[in-house]
Design a protein around this motif. Structure first.
Motif, short mmCIF file in Angstrom:
data_model
loop_
_atom_site.label_atom_id
_atom_site.label_comp_id
_atom_site.label_asym_id
_atom_site.label_seq_id
_atom_site.Cartn_x
_atom_site.Cartn_y
_atom_site.Cartn_z
N THR A 6 0.83 -1.19 0.00
CA THR A 6 0.00 0.00 0.00
C THR A 6 0.88 1.25 0.00
OG1 THR A 6 -0.16 -0.02 2.42
CG2 THR A 6 -1.89 -1.16 1.20
N ALA A 7 0.24 2.40 -0.15
CA ALA A 7 0.97 3.67 -0.19
C ALA A 7 0.12 4.75 0.46
CB ALA A 7 1.31 4.05 -1.62
N TYR A 8 0.75 5.87 0.76
CA TYR A 8 0.05 7.00 1.35
C TYR A 8 0.62 8.27 0.74
CZ TYR A 8 -1.63 10.44 4.73
OH TYR A 8 -2.24 11.53 5.31
N VAL A 9 -0.24 9.15 0.24
CA VAL A 9 0.17 10.42 -0.36
C VAL A 9 -0.14 11.55 0.61
CG1 VAL A 9 -0.33 12.08 -2.21
CG2 VAL A 9 -0.15 9.63 -2.74
N GLY A 10 0.82 12.46 0.77
CA GLY A 10 0.61 13.58 1.67
C GLY A 10 1.40 14.80 1.24
N GLN A 11 1.19 15.89 1.96
CA GLN A 11 1.91 17.14 1.73
C GLN A 11 2.67 17.50 2.99
OE1 GLN A 11 -0.36 20.94 2.46
NE2 GLN A 11 -2.09 19.71 1.67
N ALA A 12 3.75 18.24 2.83
CA ALA A 12 4.55 18.63 3.99
C ALA A 12 5.34 19.88 3.67
CB ALA A 12 5.51 17.50 4.38
N THR A 13 5.42 20.79 4.64
CA THR A 13 6.32 21.93 4.50
C THR A 13 7.75 21.51 4.87
OG1 THR A 13 5.74 22.62 6.75
CG2 THR A 13 4.52 23.63 4.93
N ASP A 14 7.90 20.44 5.66
CA ASP A 14 9.20 19.84 5.96
C ASP A 14 8.99 18.33 5.96
OD1 ASP A 14 11.51 18.72 7.10
OD2 ASP A 14 11.85 20.49 8.36
N VAL A 15 9.35 17.68 4.86
CA VAL A 15 9.05 16.27 4.69
C VAL A 15 9.81 15.40 5.69
CG1 VAL A 15 10.81 15.82 2.93
CG2 VAL A 15 8.72 14.45 2.97
N VAL A 16 10.98 15.84 6.14
CA VAL A 16 11.76 15.05 7.11
C VAL A 16 11.01 14.98 8.44
CG1 VAL A 16 13.90 14.91 8.43
CG2 VAL A 16 13.95 15.55 6.01
N GLN A 17 10.52 16.12 8.92
CA GLN A 17 9.77 16.13 10.16
C GLN A 17 8.45 15.38 10.01
OE1 GLN A 17 11.03 17.19 13.06
NE2 GLN A 17 12.89 17.59 11.85
N ARG A 18 7.82 15.50 8.83
CA ARG A 18 6.57 14.78 8.60
C ARG A 18 6.81 13.28 8.61
NH1 ARG A 18 2.31 13.50 9.58
NH2 ARG A 18 0.42 13.59 8.35
N TYR A 19 7.92 12.85 8.03
CA TYR A 19 8.25 11.43 8.00
C TYR A 19 8.46 10.91 9.43
CZ TYR A 19 10.98 7.17 7.44
OH TYR A 19 11.45 5.88 7.54
N LYS A 20 9.11 11.67 10.25
CA LYS A 20 9.35 11.25 11.64
C LYS A 20 8.04 11.06 12.39
CE LYS A 20 13.95 13.35 12.02
NZ LYS A 20 14.78 14.41 12.67
N ARG A 21 7.06 11.92 12.09
CA ARG A 21 5.75 11.76 12.73
C ARG A 21 5.05 10.49 12.23
NH1 ARG A 21 5.66 17.48 12.25
NH2 ARG A 21 4.37 17.42 10.35
N HIS A 22 5.21 10.20 10.94
CA HIS A 22 4.62 8.97 10.40
C HIS A 22 5.24 7.73 11.05
CE1 HIS A 22 1.83 10.46 7.50
NE2 HIS A 22 2.73 11.07 6.75
N VAL A 23 6.53 7.77 11.30
CA VAL A 23 7.21 6.63 11.93
C VAL A 23 6.63 6.38 13.31
CG1 VAL A 23 9.41 5.83 12.86
CG2 VAL A 23 9.32 6.86 10.58
N ARG A 24 6.23 7.45 13.99
CA ARG A 24 5.62 7.27 15.31
C ARG A 24 4.21 6.70 15.19
NH1 ARG A 24 8.12 12.43 16.39
NH2 ARG A 24 6.13 13.51 16.02
#
Length: 327
Positions: A48-66
């Motif tokens: 599966t996949a998930y599409v999103g937007q981010a002003t800072d993709v690194v910080q957004r990725y860290k939230r997804h990992v949580r």
């Protein structure tokens, strides 16, 4: 004075950065000096996949990992976008990828299984998803349409059937319907319609429309008669979702007449990115549907419309349906 370079508007399927969690590099390293503002697509181990937007993709990725177990996420695609364009580009990207496989997105999608729609009563949602990715629908039972008792053969349909090039017209209609419309035998008249259109005489110098296929009020495919140097000939035009080409671009160019954003006379609201395709011959249409990406592009378009609801066009011809679907 140094000019600021304008950002190139690319296809929703394009990503400048493709990062794999198993690569040994961090996401920061993969991004390098690129801006971190843009659209991303997460890839999960289950496909599966998930599409999103981010002003800072690194910080957004860290939230997804949580939110998800780190081992679930196997990769991330990213492209830079302007902050003011993020919402629109996220929407376009969700529309682009929703037919290619399962998205975990709950909002913005057109092909959501969770959404109650009348089509689910005819074809189960899981069969719809399998079909849009290239499968066949086996669960829907064909039903006979008693056209003779309800509808006679109209003058327009008779003119169409009497044409010398009717076999070519029929081949175009049949190939499109059988390839791009889900369970056409059981959905005809309710979820899609076909109409015969020829007038006794041509009323302009450009050509005349001979037949149309409608899905939820939108003419997704038409057959035309046009004049050429060698005389009269027929061609077909269809609307399909923009496909992920995977190297098919050069051959695609001779099929595509234009690239458009959703604004199809009001009726196309919610289409996302789509392509307007001309088929000069039945063979060109057959070649088109032989390609998995392009078949999916056509199916995404019609399925998205059918899931919006059921509507019968006033000029729908059950007899033409029978002609188109007969073996």
């Amino acid at each position: 004075m140094k000019r600021e370079r304008s950002m190139v508007r690319r296809s929703p399927g394009h990503f400048g950065v493709r990062w794999e969690a198993s690569s040994g590099r961090s996401l920061e390293e993969a991004l390098g000096s690129k801006s971190r503002c843009g659209i991303y697509r997460l890839h999960f181990a289950d496909g599966t996949a998930y599409v999103g937007q981010a002003t800072d993709v690194v910080q957004r990725y860290k939230r997804h990992v949580r939110d998800w177990h780190p081992l679930e996420i196997v990769g991330l695609d990213f492209r830079v976008e302007k902050r003011e364009d993020l919402s629109q580009r996220e929407l376009e990207t969700v529309w682009y990828f929703e037919g290619a496989g399962k998205l975990r997105n709950k909002l913005l999608v057109t092909l959501s299984n969770a959404e109650e729609c009348a089509l689910n009563d005819v074809v189960p949602p899981e069969d719809q998803d399998a079909w849009v990715r290239g499968g066949q629908v086996l669960s829907a039972e064909a039903r006979d349409t008693d056209t003779d008792l309800v509808h006679g053969t109209s003058a327009k349909l008779r003119r169409l059937l009497d044409r010398d090039d009717w076999p070519e017209i029929k081949a175009l209609l049949t190939t499109f319907v059988q390839s791009a419309v889900i369970a056409p035998q059981v959905t005809a008249g309710r979820f899609w319609s076909v109409e015969a259109l020829p007038r006794p005489r041509r009323n302009n110098t450009l050509g005349r429309e001979l037949a149309r296929v409608y899905v939820y009020g939108l003419d997704v495919m038409s057959v035309f008669e046009v004049r050429s140097r060698v005389g009269e000939r027929v061609l077909a035009n269809a609307i399909v979702a923009e496909p992920e080409l995977n190297g098919w671009g050069e051959r695609w160019n001779w099929l595509v007449t234009g690239f458009k954003l959703s604004a199809y006379a009001g009726a196309g609201k919610g289409l996302g990115y789509y392509q307007d395709v001309n088929f000069k011959t039945h063979r060109s249409m057959t070649e088109f549907f032989d390609e998995t990406q392009l078949l999916r592009a056509a199916r995404v378009m019609t399925l998205a419309r059918m899931r919006r609801g059921a509507v019968q066009i006033k000029g729908h011809s059950p007899e033409l349906v029978r002609q188109v679907l007969e073996d």
